[in-house]
Write a protein that holds these residues in place. Sequence first.
Motif, PDB file in Angstrom:
ATOM      1  N   ASP A   1       0.860  -1.185   0.000  1.00 15.19           N
ATOM      2  CA  ASP A   1       0.000   0.000   0.000  1.00 15.19           C
ATOM      3  C   ASP A   1       0.891   1.227   0.000  1.00 15.19           C
ATOM      4  N   GLN A   2       0.491   2.257  -0.779  1.00 14.35           N
ATOM      5  CA  GLN A   2       1.265   3.486  -0.870  1.00 14.35           C
ATOM      6  C   GLN A   2       0.380   4.680  -0.500  1.00 14.35           C
ATOM      7  N   ALA A   3       0.956   5.565   0.290  1.00 10.06           N
ATOM      8  CA  ALA A   3       0.286   6.819   0.683  1.00 10.06           C
ATOM      9  C   ALA A   3       1.134   7.981   0.201  1.00 10.06           C
TER      10      ALA A   3
ATOM     11  N   SER B   1      -3.803  13.914   0.710  1.00 12.29           N
ATOM     12  CA  SER B   1      -3.194  12.576   0.631  1.00 12.29           C
ATOM     13  C   SER B   1      -3.937  11.734  -0.400  1.00 12.29           C
TER      14      SER B   1
ATOM     15  N   TYR C   1      -4.067   7.529  -1.825  1.00 10.04           N
ATOM     16  CA  TYR C   1      -3.687   6.164  -1.454  1.00 10.04           C
ATOM     17  C   TYR C   1      -3.863   5.243  -2.672  1.00 10.04           C
TER      18      TYR C   1
END
Length: 280
Positions: free
Chosen positions: A239-241, A253, A255
């Motif tokens: 997972d990338q934020a 932000s 995601y």
Amino acid sequence: MSTTRHLINRQRRLAAASAASAAATERTVRPARDRTDGTDRPDRTAAGAGSGTGSGTGGGAAERAPGRSGRTATVTATAVRPRRPAAPTETAGKDEAAQRRTASLRLPARFPLTIAVLALLTVLLGGFAAWAAGRASALHDGSATSNTALTDNARTAEVKGQIAQDVNSVFSYDYTDTARTDTAAKKVLTGKAVQQYATMIAQVKAAAPKQKLVLTTTVTDTGVEMISGDRARVLVYADQANTSTAKGANAGSAYSAAMFAVDAVRQAGSWKIASIDTFS
């Protein structure tokens, strides 16, 4: 005179006897010919001669008498039984018997060839089955022996843990501390992965100062596909934020999820990323 009269009377009696015998024979034969089935079946008995001195044997009568030339004349009546035709069922039975005999004569000539072909097929199929079983066993044994990910749980866990740390470190980027990411990349990347990573992170480095960008990558799961000696292939789920602190429309932000594979090699006691496959 008496002798001549006696001869004349005897001739008359013989002629009468002959006529009577012929009439009896005709009466016996004619009814058999007049039957509806068309077969001639004369009566078993024939009438003998009538009056006079005559004798009958087996349904016939014969009498001898002198003719005008002084020779003896013979009259015979005989009943002949015609030959009965064969029934259709008997003929069909004979035909079937003949066909069976013909088939029995032909079968022995075909059997040796058929048996030989079946024997050859049995040998070939048996050989193929043995080869296939051996090949499958060899492949199974070879894969189980060469791929220690199936047998060595400790080594598999080591690969998973180290690759997860490597991915988290190189794919996380803070515009305020870029040196940390660069140091991690030099430590965990090798071979083709160095250039692949440089191309992928270039856009982030270009946009990070303006947008005050912080990229955080967290590996959620890994799967070791293969371990062979000092090489391994690992599937990575992360997972990338992406967070921007700059003022403007890009603030906030975002995601996303990522999935890719890495080829890893063990160098100097640690696992490094040698290739990155994004499936694109």
